[in-house]
Design a protein around this motif. Structure first.
Motif, PDB file in Angstrom:
ATOM      1  N   PRO A  37       0.818  -1.223   0.000  1.00 41.20           N
ATOM      2  CA  PRO A  37       0.000   0.000   0.000  1.00 41.20           C
ATOM      3  C   PRO A  37       0.849   1.270   0.000  1.00 41.20           C
ATOM      4  O   PRO A  37       0.511   2.244  -0.671  1.00 41.20           O
ATOM      5  CB  PRO A  37      -0.821  -0.106   1.288  1.00 41.20           C
ATOM      6  CG  PRO A  37      -0.819  -1.541   1.645  1.00 41.20           C
ATOM      7  CD  PRO A  37       0.474  -2.097   1.114  1.00 41.20           C
ATOM      8  N   LEU A  38       1.960   1.263   0.737  1.00 40.90           N
ATOM      9  CA  LEU A  38       2.850   2.417   0.755  1.00 40.90           C
ATOM     10  C   LEU A  38       3.398   2.690  -0.640  1.00 40.90           C
ATOM     11  O   LEU A  38       3.397   3.833  -1.107  1.00 40.90           O
ATOM     12  CB  LEU A  38       3.990   2.199   1.754  1.00 40.90           C
ATOM     13  CG  LEU A  38       5.060   3.290   1.808  1.00 40.90           C
ATOM     14  CD1 LEU A  38       4.461   4.619   2.236  1.00 40.90           C
ATOM     15  CD2 LEU A  38       6.170   2.879   2.769  1.00 40.90           C
ATOM     16  N   ALA A  39       3.849   1.652  -1.315  1.00 44.55           N
ATOM     17  CA  ALA A  39       4.386   1.814  -2.670  1.00 44.55           C
ATOM     18  C   ALA A  39       3.307   2.296  -3.641  1.00 44.55           C
ATOM     19  O   ALA A  39       3.582   3.132  -4.507  1.00 44.55           O
ATOM     20  CB  ALA A  39       4.994   0.499  -3.153  1.00 44.55           C
ATOM     21  N   LEU A  40       2.093   1.786  -3.496  1.00 42.69           N
ATOM     22  CA  LEU A  40       1.011   2.225  -4.376  1.00 42.69           C
ATOM     23  C   LEU A  40       0.714   3.712  -4.199  1.00 42.69           C
ATOM     24  O   LEU A  40       0.555   4.442  -5.180  1.00 42.69           O
ATOM     25  CB  LEU A  40      -0.257   1.405  -4.131  1.00 42.69           C
ATOM     26  CG  LEU A  40      -0.254  -0.007  -4.695  1.00 42.69           C
ATOM     27  CD1 LEU A  40      -1.497  -0.763  -4.234  1.00 42.69           C
ATOM     28  CD2 LEU A  40      -0.187   0.018  -6.217  1.00 42.69           C
ATOM     29  N   VAL A  41       0.648   4.158  -2.955  1.00 41.06           N
ATOM     30  CA  VAL A  41       0.385   5.577  -2.701  1.00 41.06           C
ATOM     31  C   VAL A  41       1.568   6.423  -3.176  1.00 41.06           C
ATOM     32  O   VAL A  41       1.387   7.458  -3.816  1.00 41.06           O
ATOM     33  CB  VAL A  41       0.107   5.815  -1.201  1.00 41.06           C
ATOM     34  CG1 VAL A  41       0.090   7.305  -0.876  1.00 41.06           C
ATOM     35  CG2 VAL A  41      -1.207   5.175  -0.799  1.00 41.06           C
ATOM     36  N   ALA A  42       2.766   5.984  -2.867  1.00 43.63           N
ATOM     37  CA  ALA A  42       3.958   6.772  -3.180  1.00 43.63           C
ATOM     38  C   ALA A  42       4.239   6.869  -4.668  1.00 43.63           C
ATOM     39  O   ALA A  42       4.689   7.912  -5.147  1.00 43.63           O
ATOM     40  CB  ALA A  42       5.164   6.172  -2.462  1.00 43.63           C
ATOM     41  N   PHE A  43       3.971   5.802  -5.408  1.00 41.79           N
ATOM     42  CA  PHE A  43       4.373   5.784  -6.811  1.00 41.79           C
ATOM     43  C   PHE A  43       3.208   5.712  -7.789  1.00 41.79           C
ATOM     44  O   PHE A  43       3.383   5.338  -8.945  1.00 41.79           O
ATOM     45  CB  PHE A  43       5.368   4.643  -7.052  1.00 41.79           C
ATOM     46  CG  PHE A  43       6.657   4.874  -6.319  1.00 41.79           C
ATOM     47  CD1 PHE A  43       7.500   5.915  -6.674  1.00 41.79           C
ATOM     48  CD2 PHE A  43       7.011   4.085  -5.243  1.00 41.79           C
ATOM     49  CE1 PHE A  43       8.675   6.152  -5.985  1.00 41.79           C
ATOM     50  CE2 PHE A  43       8.187   4.310  -4.544  1.00 41.79           C
ATOM     51  CZ  PHE A  43       9.018   5.349  -4.917  1.00 41.79           C
ATOM     52  N   TRP A  44       2.012   6.060  -7.318  1.00 38.30           N
ATOM     53  CA  TRP A  44       0.886   6.166  -8.237  1.00 38.30           C
ATOM     54  C   TRP A  44       1.222   7.262  -9.239  1.00 38.30           C
ATOM     55  O   TRP A  44       1.749   8.304  -8.860  1.00 38.30           O
ATOM     56  CB  TRP A  44      -0.388   6.499  -7.458  1.00 38.30           C
ATOM     57  CG  TRP A  44      -1.617   6.178  -8.215  1.00 38.30           C
ATOM     58  CD1 TRP A  44      -2.438   7.063  -8.845  1.00 38.30           C
ATOM     59  CD2 TRP A  44      -2.177   4.889  -8.442  1.00 38.30           C
ATOM     60  NE1 TRP A  44      -3.478   6.405  -9.446  1.00 38.30           N
ATOM     61  CE2 TRP A  44      -3.336   5.059  -9.213  1.00 38.30           C
ATOM     62  CE3 TRP A  44      -1.804   3.604  -8.070  1.00 38.30           C
ATOM     63  CZ2 TRP A  44      -4.136   4.005  -9.616  1.00 38.30           C
ATOM     64  CZ3 TRP A  44      -2.598   2.555  -8.465  1.00 38.30           C
ATOM     65  CH2 TRP A  44      -3.746   2.753  -9.228  1.00 38.30           C
ATOM     66  N   PRO A  45       0.947   7.044 -10.532  1.00 40.32           N
ATOM     67  CA  PRO A  45       1.404   8.004 -11.551  1.00 40.32           C
ATOM     68  C   PRO A  45       0.883   9.432 -11.389  1.00 40.32           C
ATOM     69  O   PRO A  45       1.568  10.379 -11.743  1.00 40.32           O
ATOM     70  CB  PRO A  45       0.901   7.403 -12.860  1.00 40.32           C
ATOM     71  CG  PRO A  45       0.592   5.992 -12.560  1.00 40.32           C
ATOM     72  CD  PRO A  45       0.309   5.888 -11.109  1.00 40.32           C
TER      73      PRO A  45
END
Length: 135
Positions: free
Chosen positions: A4-12
């Motif tokens: 979830p952290l990666a999704l929030v951080a690297f969402w385009p």
């Protein structure tokens, strides 16, 4: 936790983009009904950045109980710095920000302190249980 952290951080695109209109309308409603003006988009964004890394600090403090809160904070700063660097280099619709690093680091520190409190409470409860069993 990392996904979830990666999704929030690297969402385009900025993750609040789909709800920006609703957030603005909610903030206008709240201000109209007496919520102070300082409770604005910047406050909500800072609070979200703090909340984003609280779990990281909490889990890191539990995983490495010998580390001090400031060491967990430095770990949070490293993670946040990597996120901001990645956004700067690879995501043109996202904006790298030093204030994000500060708020994310604060979140990691808060998480570490919360874990410390939880550990102390657990030790206190275990001590009370042992002493009551001896009597």
């Amino acid at each position: 936790m990392a996904v979830p952290l990666a999704l929030v951080a690297f969402w385009p695109s900025p993750v609040d983009k789909p709800v920006s209109g609703q957030l603005a309308a909610t903030l206008r409603f709240l201000h109209h009904h007496g919520v102070p003006g300082w409770f604005d988009y910047n406050f909500v964004e800072a609070a979200a950045n703090i909340a984003l890394l609280i779990p990281v600090g909490f889990v890191a403090a539990l995983a490495f109980p010998h580390k001090k809160w400031w060491q967990i904070g430095a770990f949070g700063m490293f993670i946040s710095g990597c996120i901001e660097l990645g956004q700067f280099l690879f995501l043109h619709d996202r904006f790298a920000s030093s204030s994000d690093v500060i708020t994310n680091t604060s979140g990691a520190i808060i998480g570490a302190l919360m874990a410390g409190v939880a550990i102390q409470k657990g030790r206190s409860a275990a001590f009370r249980q042992r002493t009551s069993q001896k009597q």
